[in-house]
Design a protein around this motif. Structure first.
Motif, mmCIF file in Angstrom:
data_model
loop_
_atom_site.group_PDB
_atom_site.id
_atom_site.type_symbol
_atom_site.label_atom_id
_atom_site.label_comp_id
_atom_site.label_asym_id
_atom_site.label_seq_id
_atom_site.Cartn_x
_atom_site.Cartn_y
_atom_site.Cartn_z
ATOM 1 N N ASP A 14 39.864 44.324 34.190
ATOM 2 C CA ASP A 14 40.232 42.901 34.182
ATOM 3 C C ASP A 14 39.697 42.165 35.409
ATOM 4 O OD1 ASP A 14 41.837 43.846 36.204
ATOM 5 O OD2 ASP A 14 43.735 43.432 35.199
ATOM 6 N N GLY A 15 38.807 42.811 36.169
ATOM 7 C CA GLY A 15 38.214 42.183 37.344
ATOM 8 C C GLY A 15 38.945 42.441 38.639
ATOM 9 N N THR A 16 40.074 43.185 38.603
ATOM 10 C CA THR A 16 40.883 43.400 39.813
ATOM 11 C C THR A 16 40.966 44.866 40.231
ATOM 12 O OG1 THR A 16 42.932 43.625 38.540
ATOM 13 C CG2 THR A 16 42.318 41.395 39.240
ATOM 14 N N HIS A 17 40.190 45.728 39.622
ATOM 15 C CA HIS A 17 40.293 47.162 39.884
ATOM 16 C C HIS A 17 39.344 47.619 40.996
ATOM 17 C CE1 HIS A 17 42.111 47.007 35.884
ATOM 18 N NE2 HIS A 17 42.666 48.162 36.168
ATOM 19 N N ASP A 18 39.668 48.787 41.550
ATOM 20 C CA ASP A 18 38.713 49.535 42.358
ATOM 21 C C ASP A 18 38.069 50.553 41.423
ATOM 22 O OD1 ASP A 18 39.424 48.158 44.595
ATOM 23 O OD2 ASP A 18 40.408 49.819 45.606
ATOM 24 N N LEU A 19 36.800 50.830 41.635
ATOM 25 C CA LEU A 19 36.093 51.810 40.818
ATOM 26 C C LEU A 19 35.780 53.034 41.666
ATOM 27 C CD1 LEU A 19 33.549 49.368 39.134
ATOM 28 C CD2 LEU A 19 35.672 50.243 38.156
#
Length: 197
Positions: A102-107
């Motif tokens: 959703d655009g707010t994660h760490d990868l």
């Protein structure tokens, strides 16, 4: 819907109700019977469940050679039975994973030789469907490759598993947030006993 992605960077589209319900002991049906355009030499790499193809979510794809690509989910709304390109690949590269964010994660991307890199997904700009992606991680040598990708929030644990069945669970806080393109930090030691990640 199920978005089905293969090692060749192709994306296929399947409605869940089209998959027959079967008992626990049933063999199931080959996926190629559901997807007209899927070649017999293609390998399934990711299945992403989707309810709505909107502009608030992204499909993030990672490749074996350390590239990453983020595309608005709405770009996949008109997938045909014969499939479409989800990511363009260079010779010798392959898609290894795809996840919904959703655009707010760490990868976190894990490499075969035991290292992993963590960065925020806003380091990867949204691109069109027919593009190659950008560098996510630097590989150690020609034998090294990316084997997995996960999207995490701030509090979680990461389980690393090796070829010979050894595992190690670490707190996400132990993985410093860095910039994409680096080599990463050791997540699990790989040796003859453990095997590779």
């Amino acid at each position: 819907y199920l978005l089905i992605l293969t090692d060749r960077g192709r994306c296929y589209w399947l409605k869940v109700h089209e998959v027959e319900q079967a008992g626990r002991m049933a063999k199931g049906r080959p996926l190629v019977n559901h997807l007209e355009g899927m070649g017999r030499d293609e390998r399934l790499q990711a299945v992403v469940p989707v309810k709505v193809f909107d502009d608030q979510h992204y499909l993030v794809c990672a490749t074996k050679k350390g590239l990453i690509k983020k595309t608005l989910l709405s770009a996949y709304g008109n997938v045909r039975k014969i499939g479409i390109n989800a990511i363009l690949l260079e010779d010798g590269d392959a898609l290894i994973d795809a996840i919904l964010t959703d655009g707010t994660h760490d990868l976190i991307l894990a490499k075969k030789m035991g290292q992993a890199i963590r960065f925020h997904e806003n380091e990867v700009r949204a691109m069109g469907r027919t593009s190659y992606g950008v560098k996510a991680v630097t590989l150690d040598d020609e034998k090294d490759e990316v084997v997995s990708m996960v999207a995490i929030k701030r509090q979680a644990t990461l389980l690393a598993v090796t070829e010979n069945g050894y595992g190690k669970r670490s707190d996400i806080a132990e993985y410093r947030v860095s910039h994409r393109g680096g080599k990463g930090i050791i997540t699990i030691k790989t040796n003859e006993r453990n095997g590779q990640v």
